[in-house]
Every structure is written in structure tokens, then in C-alpha cells.
Design a protein around this motif. Sequence first.
Motif, PDB file in Angstrom:
ATOM      1  N   GLU A   1       0.447  -0.747  -0.044  1.00  0.00           N
ATOM      2  CA  GLU A   1       0.210  -0.159  -0.327  1.00  0.00           C
ATOM      3  C   GLU A   1       0.899   1.209  -0.170  1.00  0.00           C
ATOM      4  N   ASP A   2       1.992   1.349   1.031  1.00  0.00           N
ATOM      5  CA  ASP A   2       2.892   2.632   0.281  1.00  0.00           C
ATOM      6  C   ASP A   2       3.667   2.765  -0.507  1.00  0.00           C
ATOM      7  N   THR A   3       3.720   1.019  -1.307  1.00  0.00           N
ATOM      8  CA  THR A   3       4.393   1.732  -3.132  1.00  0.00           C
ATOM      9  C   THR A   3       3.197   2.449  -3.541  1.00  0.00           C
ATOM     10  N   ILE A   4       2.282   1.521  -3.378  1.00  0.00           N
ATOM     11  CA  ILE A   4       1.147   2.870  -4.409  1.00  0.00           C
ATOM     12  C   ILE A   4       0.866   3.921  -4.007  1.00  0.00           C
ATOM     13  N   GLY A   5       0.109   4.199  -2.970  1.00  0.00           N
ATOM     14  CA  GLY A   5       1.011   5.440  -2.545  1.00  0.00           C
ATOM     15  C   GLY A   5       1.510   6.791  -2.798  1.00  0.00           C
ATOM     16  N   GLN A   6       2.362   5.709  -2.935  1.00  0.00           N
ATOM     17  CA  GLN A   6       3.986   6.996  -3.041  1.00  0.00           C
ATOM     18  C   GLN A   6       4.011   7.370  -4.287  1.00  0.00           C
ATOM     19  N   ALA A   7       3.255   5.989  -5.142  1.00  0.00           N
ATOM     20  CA  ALA A   7       3.582   6.157  -6.367  1.00  0.00           C
ATOM     21  C   ALA A   7       1.983   7.332  -7.074  1.00  0.00           C
ATOM     22  N   PHE A   8       1.348   7.048  -6.052  1.00  0.00           N
ATOM     23  CA  PHE A   8       0.473   8.099  -6.561  1.00  0.00           C
ATOM     24  C   PHE A   8       0.091   9.207  -5.943  1.00  0.00           C
ATOM     25  N   GLU A   9       1.194   9.959  -5.209  1.00  0.00           N
ATOM     26  CA  GLU A   9       1.359  11.308  -4.665  1.00  0.00           C
ATOM     27  C   GLU A   9       2.728  11.664  -5.235  1.00  0.00           C
ATOM     28  N   ASP A  10       2.719  11.130  -5.845  1.00  0.00           N
ATOM     29  CA  ASP A  10       4.187  11.058  -6.827  1.00  0.00           C
ATOM     30  C   ASP A  10       3.217  11.804  -8.430  1.00  0.00           C
ATOM     31  N   CYS A  11       2.352  11.217  -8.641  1.00  0.00           N
ATOM     32  CA  CYS A  11       1.910  11.421  -9.696  1.00  0.00           C
ATOM     33  C   CYS A  11       0.794  12.710  -9.913  1.00  0.00           C
ATOM     34  N   ARG A  12       0.198  12.668  -8.190  1.00  0.00           N
ATOM     35  CA  ARG A  12      -0.405  14.425  -8.238  1.00  0.00           C
ATOM     36  C   ARG A  12       1.077  15.184  -8.238  1.00  0.00           C
ATOM     37  N   VAL A  13       1.956  14.951  -7.632  1.00  0.00           N
ATOM     38  CA  VAL A  13       2.747  16.205  -7.806  1.00  0.00           C
ATOM     39  C   VAL A  13       3.063  16.247  -9.632  1.00  0.00           C
ATOM     40  N   ILE A  14       3.418  15.403  -9.962  1.00  0.00           N
ATOM     41  CA  ILE A  14       3.119  15.521 -11.297  1.00  0.00           C
ATOM     42  C   ILE A  14       1.819  16.681 -11.565  1.00  0.00           C
ATOM     43  N   ALA A  15       0.799  16.686 -11.477  1.00  0.00           N
ATOM     44  CA  ALA A  15      -0.173  16.390 -12.347  1.00  0.00           C
ATOM     45  C   ALA A  15      -0.182  18.501 -11.570  1.00  0.00           C
ATOM     46  N   LYS A  16      -0.106  18.855 -10.623  1.00  0.00           N
ATOM     47  CA  LYS A  16       0.618  19.953 -10.226  1.00  0.00           C
ATOM     48  C   LYS A  16       1.199  21.239 -10.287  1.00  0.00           C
ATOM     49  N   GLU A  17       2.433  20.937 -10.293  1.00  0.00           N
ATOM     50  CA  GLU A  17       3.072  20.964 -11.855  1.00  0.00           C
ATOM     51  C   GLU A  17       2.951  21.498 -13.191  1.00  0.00           C
ATOM     52  N   ALA A  18       2.441  19.975 -13.924  1.00  0.00           N
ATOM     53  CA  ALA A  18       1.589  20.268 -15.025  1.00  0.00           C
ATOM     54  C   ALA A  18       1.033  21.207 -15.516  1.00  0.00           C
ATOM     55  N   ARG A  19      -0.028  21.524 -14.417  1.00  0.00           N
ATOM     56  CA  ARG A  19      -1.891  22.453 -14.189  1.00  0.00           C
ATOM     57  C   ARG A  19      -0.529  23.466 -14.219  1.00  0.00           C
ATOM     58  N   ALA A  20       0.607  24.347 -13.528  1.00  0.00           N
ATOM     59  CA  ALA A  20       0.605  24.892 -13.486  1.00  0.00           C
ATOM     60  C   ALA A  20       1.388  25.644 -14.868  1.00  0.00           C
ATOM     61  N   VAL A  21       2.332  24.785 -15.920  1.00  0.00           N
ATOM     62  CA  VAL A  21       1.988  25.706 -16.483  1.00  0.00           C
ATOM     63  C   VAL A  21       1.439  25.549 -18.299  1.00  0.00           C
ATOM     64  N   VAL A  22       0.168  24.919 -18.000  1.00  0.00           N
ATOM     65  CA  VAL A  22      -1.088  24.871 -18.792  1.00  0.00           C
ATOM     66  C   VAL A  22      -1.445  26.561 -18.712  1.00  0.00           C
ATOM     67  N   GLU A  23      -1.858  26.366 -17.083  1.00  0.00           N
ATOM     68  CA  GLU A  23      -2.477  27.757 -16.528  1.00  0.00           C
ATOM     69  C   GLU A  23      -0.976  29.395 -17.160  1.00  0.00           C
TER      70      GLU A  23
ATOM     71  N   LEU B   1      -2.936  10.670   0.547  1.00  0.00           N
ATOM     72  CA  LEU B   1      -1.641  11.175   0.227  1.00  0.00           C
ATOM     73  C   LEU B   1      -1.069  11.797   0.535  1.00  0.00           C
ATOM     74  N   ASP B   2      -1.274  12.698   1.671  1.00  0.00           N
ATOM     75  CA  ASP B   2      -0.543  13.640   2.702  1.00  0.00           C
ATOM     76  C   ASP B   2       0.590  13.520   3.476  1.00  0.00           C
ATOM     77  N   LYS B   3       0.704  11.262   3.470  1.00  0.00           N
ATOM     78  CA  LYS B   3       1.592  11.122   4.746  1.00  0.00           C
ATOM     79  C   LYS B   3       2.435  10.657   3.685  1.00  0.00           C
ATOM     80  N   TYR B   4       2.533  10.478   2.418  1.00  0.00           N
ATOM     81  CA  TYR B   4       3.782  10.253   1.120  1.00  0.00           C
ATOM     82  C   TYR B   4       4.372  11.345   0.602  1.00  0.00           C
ATOM     83  N   ARG B   5       4.032  12.456   0.885  1.00  0.00           N
ATOM     84  CA  ARG B   5       4.439  13.743   0.494  1.00  0.00           C
ATOM     85  C   ARG B   5       5.804  13.947   1.042  1.00  0.00           C
TER      86      ARG B   5
END
Length: 202
Positions: free
Chosen positions: A147-169, A195-199
Motif C-alpha cells: 500500500e505504501d508503494t502505491i501511495g507513494q506512486a500516486f502522490e508522485d503523480c499528484r505532484v506531476i499533475a500539479k506542476e503540469a497544471r501550473a504550466v498549462v495555466e 496521500l498527505d503522509k506520502y509527501r
Amino acid sequence: GEITILDGKITKFVRAGVIDPAFLNVLNLNLDDAQKAGSDGEQRLQVLIHIYTRVQEEMEKRARPSMGLVHKLLRLMTPEFAPTRANILEDTLKPKPEEEREMVVVDGAVKTDFGAKVDPLDLSEAIVTYMNQIRGLNNVDGAGISEDTIGQAFEDCRVIAKEARAVVERHYEEETLDEFTDSLTPVFEPIMTTLDKYRRGT
């Protein structure tokens, strides 16, 4: 020598489709074990890092540009690589100047081809696809994914999505920004608290 032979085998296996996300997960688990072993696992760690890097490089070559971008960014998720990720996203998502854009027909509808190396909506689709692949591994017996591996992967995807959104904006009209956001909200909204605990640290 041996490294050249190893690289040749990696290329062969990636081309044949033998290496998939499940393989990378098992490889990650072995990397974690080698890191925990300290000096006793140093030589093994170096070999595993080389294999992991080469596998990712070969997968990026053969993946769609959007999925290749996701794989590349996932290799750069520790805090010191934040500026590198920002530069990569800027380079790949930034559209051509308005006078160089073209109109294209997609599924019978006329749309603007912004001329970016990776279209923002292709990136959001790749993020969702990657997350679904990881989620699917959880249902495979013997995959060894935690579960921790999945959680970290999902959190990393969230960071990528957030950073990409800033470029799109910065570079796109509100309609494209809304489409990008709307395509990812259903995926992340239900798991944001988890995801908070995987930041990663800053």
C-alpha cells in the motif's frame, strides 16, 4: 563487457514487452532492500540502479510521448529535482506561438493543434493510465506491491499533475486548463487525504 551484454538484454526484453510495470515494481523493492543493507549491498545497489535507469530509458523511447514524459518525471521526484521537472514540463507542454498553430479535425470536430511536444490532455490521460496500471498490480497475486508503494506512486503523480497544471495555466486558455483539471479531479479527489503522509520533504 558485462554491462554491454546486460544493456543488450534490457533492450531486447523491453522490445518484446517482457518488462512491464510489475517488473519495475519488483525492481524497486530490490532497490529498497539494497539501500537498507548499506555498505553490504553497495555493489548490488549500483547494478540495480543501472538496470532501473536503462529500463526506464528504453521504455521512454518506445512509449507514447506523454507516457514517456510521465516515466521521465517519475525518475526525478526527490525535492532537489523540482527545478529540473519544471524545465521539462515547460519545454514539453509549452505551445507554439499563436501564428504557428494549425486547425485539425479530430473525431469530426475542428480543434486547434497547439504544437506542443506533448498535449496537456495527453499528459493527463497518461497520468491516469499509469495510476490504473499501478492500481491493477495490487490485484495481481505475487506482485509484491505494498500500500505504501502505491501511495507513494500516486502522490508522485499528484505532484506531476500539479506542476503540469501550473504550466498549462501560464500558456493556455481557460478552456484547456479546465479540461486538464476536470480530467484529473475524479482520480485524485477521493484519495487526497490519504496521500498527505506520502509527501516528500522539501
